[in-house]
Design an enzyme around this catalytic site. Structure first.
Site, short mmCIF file in Angstrom:
data_model
loop_
_atom_site.label_atom_id
_atom_site.label_comp_id
_atom_site.label_asym_id
_atom_site.label_seq_id
_atom_site.Cartn_x
_atom_site.Cartn_y
_atom_site.Cartn_z
CB CYS A 112 -11.18 -5.20 5.07
SG CYS A 112 -12.14 -6.62 5.55
CE LYS A 149 -16.67 -2.72 6.21
NZ LYS A 149 -17.62 -3.83 6.00
C1 UDX Z 1 -7.43 -7.97 3.99
C2 UDX Z 1 -6.37 -8.35 5.03
O1 UDX Z 1 -5.20 -8.85 4.37
C3 UDX Z 1 -6.93 -9.39 5.99
O2 UDX Z 1 -5.98 -9.68 7.00
C4 UDX Z 1 -8.21 -8.86 6.61
O3 UDX Z 1 -8.78 -9.86 7.44
C5 UDX Z 1 -9.19 -8.47 5.52
O4 UDX Z 1 -8.61 -7.52 4.64
P1 UDX Z 1 -8.32 -9.06 1.73
O5 UDX Z 1 -9.01 -7.75 1.53
O6 UDX Z 1 -9.11 -10.31 1.57
O7 UDX Z 1 -7.69 -9.12 3.21
O8 UDX Z 1 -7.10 -9.17 0.69
P2 UDX Z 1 -5.60 -8.64 0.66
O9 UDX Z 1 -4.75 -9.76 0.20
O10 UDX Z 1 -5.18 -7.99 1.91
O11 UDX Z 1 -5.61 -7.56 -0.53
C6 UDX Z 1 -6.30 -6.33 -0.41
C7 UDX Z 1 -6.07 -5.49 -1.66
O12 UDX Z 1 -4.72 -5.03 -1.70
C8 UDX Z 1 -6.28 -6.24 -2.98
O13 UDX Z 1 -6.96 -5.41 -3.88
C9 UDX Z 1 -4.87 -6.54 -3.44
O14 UDX Z 1 -4.78 -6.70 -4.83
C10 UDX Z 1 -4.14 -5.32 -2.96
N1 UDX Z 1 -2.69 -5.54 -2.79
C11 UDX Z 1 -2.25 -6.43 -1.87
C12 UDX Z 1 -1.78 -4.80 -3.55
O15 UDX Z 1 -2.18 -3.98 -4.36
N2 UDX Z 1 -0.45 -5.01 -3.34
C13 UDX Z 1 0.03 -5.90 -2.43
O16 UDX Z 1 1.26 -6.01 -2.30
C14 UDX Z 1 -0.89 -6.63 -1.67
#
Ligand code: UDX
Ligand code: UDX
Ligand code: ADP
Length: 480
Positions: free
Chosen positions: A272, A275
């Site tokens: 997400c 994109k």
């Molecule tokens: C995200 C949104 O959180 C969610 O609300 C939406 O519906 C879809 O996109 P997702 O991509 O499944 O969800 O995972 P998320 O937990 O948000 O992590 C995204 C990326 O950020 C991961 O690669 C994660 O490792 C990274 N991340 C997250 C960090 O590097 N640091 C953080 O503190 C949190």
């Protein structure tokens, strides 16, 4: 009995519909997809996606009020509410290539709905789409309608992978956008009644269509922006001797900032964030707002910078070359508790190291060899297209091996790169690990999972994002 049909049995459609079926026993839910292998997997003991708690929910409802089928047209025709949760890749060719959303799958789903419908329907946008997509879909539906009424709603999904079931059970909010007409309001209420089976009414927010669509893009952009902000800080921490974990904790205690989502990392991944931001940037440019577009573009630039910085750090620490050296890559998924590799930072880091002729031995507890090989062979943005359009795995890639055990990956390696924060990487026997590696033994922690001091005592040279540098690394050439 209300009948719901969801088009698209992916990471969003599958878990969301399973939870609706569980919480609304009197509603019949059918999830349909054109991909037969996916539907077969949903009907088997091995679900197509790994998500904690999902098996249990599916087992409780499947065959009762939850069904998975490839008979798309039949179930769409019978439904009162049709959710559309198909993929929306980034365009790779033509107008807006590399930024705009490719709505091919959406458009074909909308045309099919118009073709097969014989009764009035509420059509719900579930996949993230550009603002004003609802309007385009509405046009397709109403121009083909044959006396049938279609009401369109936007109901973006906010679940995060790895915690999808918990997020669906107890969402921060459910957002429903609709037209401000009597039909629009009636449709909003019908969908609100479904969620009201388990979500308190004050958490169900109702807005106009465009606000709902934009809120989803904005939420993901804000979340990604936090990570790029803390990752930008991590580079400054390394340069100054501050510790990014201490900085994150300190700023997070300000209630206006809040403690969540401030973990520095090798970069964000997932289907997400990038994109949706690219899409937001494109929409801003199309609306004559280049300053706003440039602001959000920077979030992606910093994310790319962070991945490059990591690769440069690895190479420069190891005497400026990794050519022919075995590097163990621990974790390939874009975060823990998922087998999803879409936009995972591991892809860019691995490609960077391969570019410097490293030999990679990759281990992830949830990602198959086939998937990893496909990912490393794929072009940017191609992941969101059907599998048959993706390259076949290179069968003779001597530079990459995929193994099923962390110790196996590490044996005889010169360095370890931790790409995903799987819990098991915290608890490895690092003395045993050190004994089995070439010396000096390096650990590059892209997720801040290891105890840096403990590893240094064992004898490792350790780099951990945003942490004070090892004296070894300080003496190495500066990293761009
Ligand atoms: C995200 C949104 O959180 C969610 O609300 C939406 O519906 C879809 O996109 P997702 O991509 O499944 O969800 O995972 P998320 O937990 O948000 O992590 C995204 C990326 O950020 C991961 O690669 C994660 O490792 C990274 N991340 C997250 C960090 O590097 N640091 C953080 O503190 C949190
Ligand atoms: C700020 C910090 O809040 C404080 O912690 C630090 O010690 C000093 O700087 P201050 O400048 O006094 O405090 O006021 P603040 O309430 O933070 O507002 C700063 C500016 O941002 C104001 O012009 C305010 O109008 C604006 N603002 C604030 C917004 O435009 N929107 C908001 O949502 C909040
Ligand atoms: P998300 O992460 O948004 O759920 P996925 O790519 O996991 O996205 O899932 C989207 C699903 O939609 C895929 O399984 C794909 O086969 C399916 N799909 C795409 N177009 C159609 C269509 N016209 N009819 C039925 N299913 C479709």
């Amino acid at each position: 009995m209300v009948k719901i049909c969801c088009i698209g049995a992916g990471y969003v459609g599958g878990p969301t519909m399973a939870v609706i079926a569980l919480k609304c026993p009197e509603v019949e839910v059918v999830v349909v997809d054109i991909a037969a292998p996916r539907i077969n997997a949903w009907n088997s003991d091995h679900l197509p996606i790994y998500e904690p708690g999902l098996d249990d929910v599916v087992k409780q409802c499947r065959g009762k009020n939850l069904f998975f089928s490839t008979d798309v047209e039949k179930h769409v025709a019978e439904a009162d509410i049709v959710f559309v949760s198909v993929n929306t890749p980034t365009k790779t060719q033509g107008l807006g290539a590399g930024k705009a959303a490719d709505l091919t799958y959406w458009e074909s789903a909308a045309r099919m709905i118009a073709d097969v419908s014989k009764t009035d329907k509420i059509v719900v946008e579930k996949s993230t789409v550009p603002v004003k997509t609802a309007e385009a879909i509405e046009r397709i539906l109403t121009h083909n309608r044959k006396g049938i009424n279609f009401t369109i709603l936007s109901n973006p999904e906010f679940l995060a992978e790895g915690t999808a079931i918990a997020d669906l059970f107890k969402p921060d909010r459910v957002l429903i956008g609709g037209r401000e007409t009597p039909e629009g309001q009636k449709a909003i209420h019908a969908l609100r009644d479904v969620y009201a089976h388990w979500v308190p009414l004050d958490r169900i927010l109702c807005t106009n269509l465009w606000s709902a669509e934009l809120s989803k893009l904005a939420a993901n952009a804000f979340l990604a922006q936090r990570i790029s902000s803390v990752n930008a800080m991590s580079a400054l921490c390394e340069a100054t001797g501050a510790d990014v974990s201490q900085v994150s904790h300190s700023i997070g205690t300000d209630s206006r900032i809040g403690p969540k989502f401030l973990n520095a990392s090798v970069g964000f991944g997932g289907s997400c964030f990038q994109k949706d931001i690219l899409n937001l940037v494109y929409i801003c440019e199309c609306n004559g707002l280049p300053e706003v577009a440039n602001y959000w573009k920077q979030v992606i630039k910093v994310n790319d910078y962070q991945k490059n910085r990591f690769v440069n750090r690895v190479v420069s620490s190891m005497f400026n070359t990794v050519s022919g050296k075995k590097i163990a890559v621990l974790g390939f998924a874009f975060k823990k508790d998922t087998g999803d590799t879409r936009e995972t930072p591991a892809i860019d880091v691995c490609k960077g190291l391969l570019g410097d002729k490293a030999k990679l031995s990759i281990y992830d507890p949830q990602v198959s060899e086939d998937q990893i090989m496909r990912d490393l062979a794929m072009k940017k943005f191609d992941w969101d297209h059907p599998a048959h359009l993706q390259p076949l795995s290179p069968t003779s890639n001597k530079q990459v091996s995929v193994v099923w055990d962390a110790y196996e990956a590490i044996k005889d390696a010169h360095g370890i790169c931790i790409m995903t924060e799987w819990d098991e990487f915290k608890n490895l026997d690092y003395q045993k690990v050190h004994d089995s590696m070439q010396k000096p033994a390096f650990v590059f922690d892209g997720r801040n999972v290891v105890d840096v001091n403990k590893l240094r005592e064992i004898g490792f040279i350790v780099y951990s994002i945003g942490k004070p540098l090892d004296s070894w690394l300080k003496d190495m050439p500066a990293v761009a």
